[in-house]
Design a protein around this motif. Structure first.
Motif, PDB file in Angstrom:
ATOM      1  N   GLY A   1       0.825  -1.192   0.000  1.00  0.00           N
ATOM      2  CA  GLY A   1       0.000   0.000   0.000  1.00  0.00           C
ATOM      3  C   GLY A   1       0.863   1.248   0.000  1.00  0.00           C
ATOM      4  N   PRO A   2       0.254   2.411  -0.227  1.00  0.00           N
ATOM      5  CA  PRO A   2       1.003   3.667  -0.254  1.00  0.00           C
ATOM      6  C   PRO A   2       1.753   3.899   1.060  1.00  0.00           C
ATOM      7  CG  PRO A   2      -1.248   3.975  -1.039  1.00  0.00           C
ATOM      8  CD  PRO A   2      -1.175   2.591  -0.480  1.00  0.00           C
ATOM      9  N   GLY A   3       3.054   4.071   0.958  1.00  0.00           N
ATOM     10  CA  GLY A   3       3.857   4.343   2.136  1.00  0.00           C
ATOM     11  C   GLY A   3       4.028   3.173   3.080  1.00  0.00           C
ATOM     12  N   LYS A   4       3.685   1.981   2.616  1.00  0.00           N
ATOM     13  CA  LYS A   4       3.767   0.797   3.491  1.00  0.00           C
ATOM     14  C   LYS A   4       4.778  -0.211   2.961  1.00  0.00           C
ATOM     15  CE  LYS A   4      -1.079   1.093   4.971  1.00  0.00           C
ATOM     16  NZ  LYS A   4      -2.362   0.356   5.049  1.00  0.00           N
ATOM     17  N   GLU A   5       5.181  -1.098   3.847  1.00  0.00           N
ATOM     18  CA  GLU A   5       6.040  -2.211   3.457  1.00  0.00           C
ATOM     19  C   GLU A   5       5.208  -3.251   2.702  1.00  0.00           C
ATOM     20  OE1 GLU A   5       9.400  -0.633   4.924  1.00  0.00           O
ATOM     21  OE2 GLU A   5       9.385  -2.717   4.227  1.00  0.00           O
ATOM     22  N   ARG A   6       5.884  -4.022   1.854  1.00  0.00           N
ATOM     23  CA  ARG A   6       5.205  -5.126   1.187  1.00  0.00           C
ATOM     24  C   ARG A   6       4.869  -6.191   2.215  1.00  0.00           C
ATOM     25  NH1 ARG A   6       7.387  -7.374  -4.499  1.00  0.00           N
ATOM     26  NH2 ARG A   6       7.217  -5.111  -4.809  1.00  0.00           N
ATOM     27  N   GLU A   7       3.640  -6.696   2.183  1.00  0.00           N
ATOM     28  CA  GLU A   7       3.227  -7.717   3.144  1.00  0.00           C
ATOM     29  C   GLU A   7       2.605  -8.901   2.421  1.00  0.00           C
ATOM     30  OE1 GLU A   7       0.100  -6.567   5.838  1.00  0.00           O
ATOM     31  OE2 GLU A   7      -1.186  -5.803   4.248  1.00  0.00           O
ATOM     32  N   GLY A   8       2.817 -10.071   2.991  1.00  0.00           N
ATOM     33  CA  GLY A   8       2.187 -11.268   2.466  1.00  0.00           C
ATOM     34  C   GLY A   8       0.717 -11.279   2.841  1.00  0.00           C
TER      35      GLY A   8
END
Length: 123
Positions: free
Chosen positions: A40-47
């Motif tokens: 998401g915007p400004g977020k880390e990639r998450e599973g």
């Protein structure tokens, strides 16, 4: 070379549904654990979810349990992510990737990343 292609994203209202597709070229998805990730915007990639080779196990993060379903279509060499009851916080670029490790949860264990597909949940 392992290469995956995501599709199916779009703009949807809160409470709506989308089905994302993860297609492979040059190899059979059956032999791999396939994961869906999002950033998401400004977020880390998450599973978000994954499905093991042979479909013995599936995994979902808590925030999507009961709303998202991961499945495999062997005839079309495709893995799907059915997303229902979408929320604004689901807005992200969604990626799929493959791994030979059945218990892998971390993005660093996956490869074959595609360009992603944008999902926007907004009224």
């Amino acid at each position: 070379q392992v290469q995956l292609v995501e599709s199916g994203g779009g703009l949807v209202q809160p409470g709506g549904s989308l089905r994302l597709s993860c297609a492979a070229s040059g190899f059979t998805l059956d032999f791999y654990t396939i994961g869906w990730f999002r950033q998401g915007p400004g977020k880390e990639r998450e599973g978000v979810a994954c499905i093991s080779s042979g479909d013995r196990n599936t995994y979902y993060i808590d925030s999507v349990k009961g709303r998202f379903t991961i499945s495999r279509d062997r005839a079309n060499n495709t893995v799907y992510l059915q997303m229902n009851s979408l929320k604004p916080e689901d807005t992200a670029v969604y990626y799929c990737a493959a791994t030979s490790y059945s218990g892998a949860r971390s993005a660093q264990d996956y490869g074959g990343w595609g360009q992603g597909t944008q999902v926007t949940v907004s009224s």
